[in-house]
Design a protein around this motif. Structure first.
Motif, PDB file in Angstrom:
ATOM      1  N   VAL A 114     -19.404  19.857 -69.406  1.00 58.20           N
ATOM      2  CA  VAL A 114     -19.113  18.464 -69.757  1.00 58.20           C
ATOM      3  C   VAL A 114     -18.718  18.447 -71.213  1.00 58.20           C
ATOM      4  N   THR A 115     -17.548  17.904 -71.490  1.00 57.96           N
ATOM      5  CA  THR A 115     -17.078  17.901 -72.866  1.00 57.96           C
ATOM      6  C   THR A 115     -16.203  16.672 -73.111  1.00 57.96           C
ATOM      7  N   GLU A 116     -15.972  16.407 -74.356  1.00 49.78           N
ATOM      8  CA  GLU A 116     -15.153  15.244 -74.701  1.00 49.78           C
ATOM      9  C   GLU A 116     -13.680  15.606 -74.716  1.00 49.78           C
ATOM     10  N   GLY A 169      -9.976  16.242 -75.696  1.00 46.80           N
ATOM     11  CA  GLY A 169      -9.456  16.833 -76.905  1.00 46.80           C
ATOM     12  C   GLY A 169     -10.063  18.184 -77.235  1.00 46.80           C
ATOM     13  N   GLN A 170     -11.200  18.475 -76.623  1.00 48.04           N
ATOM     14  CA  GLN A 170     -11.854  19.756 -76.873  1.00 48.04           C
ATOM     15  C   GLN A 170     -11.209  20.872 -76.052  1.00 48.04           C
ATOM     16  N   GLU A 171     -11.363  22.072 -76.541  1.00 53.49           N
ATOM     17  CA  GLU A 171     -10.887  23.245 -75.796  1.00 53.49           C
ATOM     18  C   GLU A 171     -11.946  23.654 -74.772  1.00 53.49           C
ATOM     19  N   VAL A 172     -11.476  23.982 -73.585  1.00 55.97           N
ATOM     20  CA  VAL A 172     -12.368  24.412 -72.509  1.00 55.97           C
ATOM     21  C   VAL A 172     -11.925  25.797 -72.052  1.00 55.97           C
ATOM     22  N   THR A 173     -12.872  26.703 -71.917  1.00 57.55           N
ATOM     23  CA  THR A 173     -12.561  28.044 -71.417  1.00 57.55           C
ATOM     24  C   THR A 173     -13.442  28.356 -70.215  1.00 57.55           C
ATOM     25  N   LEU A 174     -12.788  28.638 -69.103  1.00 62.53           N
ATOM     26  CA  LEU A 174     -13.485  29.004 -67.877  1.00 62.53           C
ATOM     27  C   LEU A 174     -13.310  30.500 -67.656  1.00 62.53           C
ATOM     28  N   ARG A 175     -14.352  31.139 -67.142  1.00 61.79           N
ATOM     29  CA  ARG A 175     -14.347  32.588 -67.023  1.00 61.79           C
ATOM     30  C   ARG A 175     -14.560  33.030 -65.588  1.00 61.79           C
ATOM     31  N   CYS A 176     -14.011  34.191 -65.279  1.00 60.81           N
ATOM     32  CA  CYS A 176     -14.114  34.694 -63.906  1.00 60.81           C
ATOM     33  C   CYS A 176     -14.179  36.208 -63.913  1.00 60.81           C
ATOM     34  N   GLN A 212      -5.394  39.773 -46.458  1.00 62.68           N
ATOM     35  CA  GLN A 212      -6.799  39.853 -46.814  1.00 62.68           C
ATOM     36  C   GLN A 212      -7.375  38.468 -47.089  1.00 62.68           C
ATOM     37  N   PRO A 213      -8.628  38.253 -46.717  1.00 62.86           N
ATOM     38  CA  PRO A 213      -9.251  36.964 -47.040  1.00 62.86           C
ATOM     39  C   PRO A 213      -9.502  36.857 -48.533  1.00 62.86           C
ATOM     40  N   GLN A 214      -9.498  35.638 -49.017  1.00 66.88           N
ATOM     41  CA  GLN A 214      -9.822  35.383 -50.409  1.00 66.88           C
ATOM     42  C   GLN A 214     -11.299  35.050 -50.517  1.00 66.88           C
ATOM     43  N   HIS A 215     -11.940  35.643 -51.505  1.00 71.67           N
ATOM     44  CA  HIS A 215     -13.359  35.396 -51.749  1.00 71.67           C
ATOM     45  C   HIS A 215     -13.472  34.513 -52.980  1.00 71.67           C
ATOM     46  N   PHE A 216     -14.104  33.385 -52.814  1.00 72.35           N
ATOM     47  CA  PHE A 216     -14.188  32.403 -53.886  1.00 72.35           C
ATOM     48  C   PHE A 216     -15.495  32.528 -54.659  1.00 72.35           C
ATOM     49  N   GLY A 217     -15.419  32.219 -55.939  1.00 69.73           N
ATOM     50  CA  GLY A 217     -16.621  32.055 -56.736  1.00 69.73           C
ATOM     51  C   GLY A 217     -17.240  30.694 -56.478  1.00 69.73           C
ATOM     52  N   ASP A 218     -18.373  30.440 -57.116  1.00 72.13           N
ATOM     53  CA  ASP A 218     -19.098  29.181 -56.906  1.00 72.13           C
ATOM     54  C   ASP A 218     -18.389  27.990 -57.534  1.00 72.13           C
ATOM     55  N   GLY A 219     -17.445  28.244 -58.407  1.00 77.89           N
ATOM     56  CA  GLY A 219     -16.705  27.155 -59.039  1.00 77.89           C
ATOM     57  C   GLY A 219     -17.327  26.700 -60.349  1.00 77.89           C
ATOM     58  N   THR A 220     -16.489  26.080 -61.163  1.00 77.32           N
ATOM     59  CA  THR A 220     -16.946  25.423 -62.394  1.00 77.32           C
ATOM     60  C   THR A 220     -16.638  23.943 -62.243  1.00 77.32           C
ATOM     61  N   ARG A 221     -17.675  23.129 -62.354  1.00 72.83           N
ATOM     62  CA  ARG A 221     -17.491  21.675 -62.275  1.00 72.83           C
ATOM     63  C   ARG A 221     -17.255  21.146 -63.679  1.00 72.83           C
ATOM     64  N   LEU A 222     -16.043  20.722 -63.918  1.00 76.16           N
ATOM     65  CA  LEU A 222     -15.616  20.309 -65.251  1.00 76.16           C
ATOM     66  C   LEU A 222     -15.489  18.801 -65.317  1.00 76.16           C
ATOM     67  N   SER A 223     -16.145  18.232 -66.296  1.00 80.59           N
ATOM     68  CA  SER A 223     -16.038  16.788 -66.543  1.00 80.59           C
ATOM     69  C   SER A 223     -15.571  16.588 -67.966  1.00 80.59           C
ATOM     70  N   ILE A 224     -14.460  15.894 -68.116  1.00 79.81           N
ATOM     71  CA  ILE A 224     -13.916  15.588 -69.436  1.00 79.81           C
ATOM     72  C   ILE A 224     -14.115  14.089 -69.674  1.00 79.81           C
ATOM     73  N   LEU A 225     -14.880  13.777 -70.697  1.00 78.04           N
ATOM     74  CA  LEU A 225     -15.236  12.372 -70.968  1.00 78.04           C
ATOM     75  C   LEU A 225     -14.221  11.692 -71.888  1.00 78.04           C
ATOM     76  N   ASP A 254      -8.223  16.140 -66.254  1.00 77.91           N
ATOM     77  CA  ASP A 254      -8.481  17.546 -65.930  1.00 77.91           C
ATOM     78  C   ASP A 254      -9.820  17.728 -65.221  1.00 77.91           C
ATOM     79  N   SER A 255     -10.597  16.677 -65.136  1.00 76.38           N
ATOM     80  CA  SER A 255     -11.902  16.757 -64.477  1.00 76.38           C
ATOM     81  C   SER A 255     -11.705  17.154 -63.010  1.00 76.38           C
ATOM     82  N   ALA A 256     -12.371  18.211 -62.610  1.00 76.11           N
ATOM     83  CA  ALA A 256     -12.201  18.762 -61.258  1.00 76.11           C
ATOM     84  C   ALA A 256     -13.172  19.923 -61.110  1.00 76.11           C
ATOM     85  N   VAL A 257     -13.152  20.516 -59.918  1.00 71.41           N
ATOM     86  CA  VAL A 257     -13.846  21.785 -59.714  1.00 71.41           C
ATOM     87  C   VAL A 257     -12.797  22.885 -59.769  1.00 71.41           C
TER      88      VAL A 257
END
Lengths: 111, 115
Positions: B12-14, B16-23, B102-115, B86-89
């Motif tokens: 959860v961030t405001e 204008g901020q930078e967001v970095t998601l990792r995998c 081949q099947p795709q294996h998904f991670g648990d996801g990142t739930r992103l909320s931009i306020l 940009d708020s989404a999973v």
């Protein structure tokens, strides 16, 4: 027109019932088809691939109708644990390597 | 075996901020996908890597989004500056070889909320 379309539901069925979902796709050149399952607030997981001749995995049967451009998923003897969203997934080489996901059909199995 | 690992699980961030998601993909998988899921648009492919090379980034919404895969075991998706829309999973998925086989294996996801 979206490449993959599904009835969002929800489908509410009693335990033990048989339920079927259809999914239509727009690109006649589509080559591969899958059903994924997604539980609430979880990640999608492959349920089964869909083969041209149709295929069965336990209580689940998948069918492909190329002429009418749709695939179907039949669930027999529904269990409470089958409650989830079922995503129809289509692949065609014109989309590069991408799978095209439908928005999903929601199923709720009730006691 | 460890599955696809994503971090953070929630962000959860405001605006204008930078967001970095990792995998971290499954070891040995050579294809990696970043997806975004919203109620309105469903699951959308953002970018696809094969052997660490971006193959298809046509789904990246705009220049504010960037993705990298510096090695076979790590990828990032960066949004700068972030906006409320940009708020989404955000899901990362990996597969062995091409998706068609081949099947795709998904991670648990990142739930992103931009306020």
């Amino acid at each position: 027109r979206k490449e993959v379309e599904q009835d969002p539901g929800p489908f509410n069925v009693p335990e033990g019932a048989t339920v079927a979902f259809n999914c239509t796709y727009s690109n006649s050149a589509s080559q591969s088809f899958f059903w994924y399952r997604q539980d609430c607030r979880k990640e999608p997981k492959l349920l089964m691939s869909v083969y041209s001749s149709g295929n069965e995995d336990g209580r689940f049967t998948a069918q492909l109708n190329r002429a009418s451009q749709y695939i179907s998923l039949l669930i027999r003897d529904s269990k409470l644990s089958d409650s989830a969203t079922y995503l129809c997934v289509v692949y065609n080489s014109n989309s590069g390597y991408a799978l095209n996901f439908g928005k999903g059909t929601s199923l709720l199995v009730t006691p | 075996d460890a599955g696809v690992i994503q971090s953070p699980r929630h962000e959860v961030t405001e605006m204008g901020q930078e967001v970095t998601l990792r995998c971290k993909p499954i070891s040995g998988h050579n294809s990696l996908f970043w997806y975004r899921q919203t109620m309105m648009r469903g699951l959308e492919l953002l970018i696809y890597f094969n052997n660490n090379v971006p193959i298809d980034d046509s789904g990246m919404p705009e220049d504010r989004f960037s993705a990298k895969m510096p090695n076979a075991s790590f990828s990032t998706l960066k949004i700068q500056p972030s906006e409320p829309r940009d708020s989404a999973v955000y899901f990362c998925a990996s597969s062995l070889g091409r998706a068609i086989n081949q099947p795709q294996h998904f991670g648990d996801g990142t739930r992103l909320s931009i306020l």
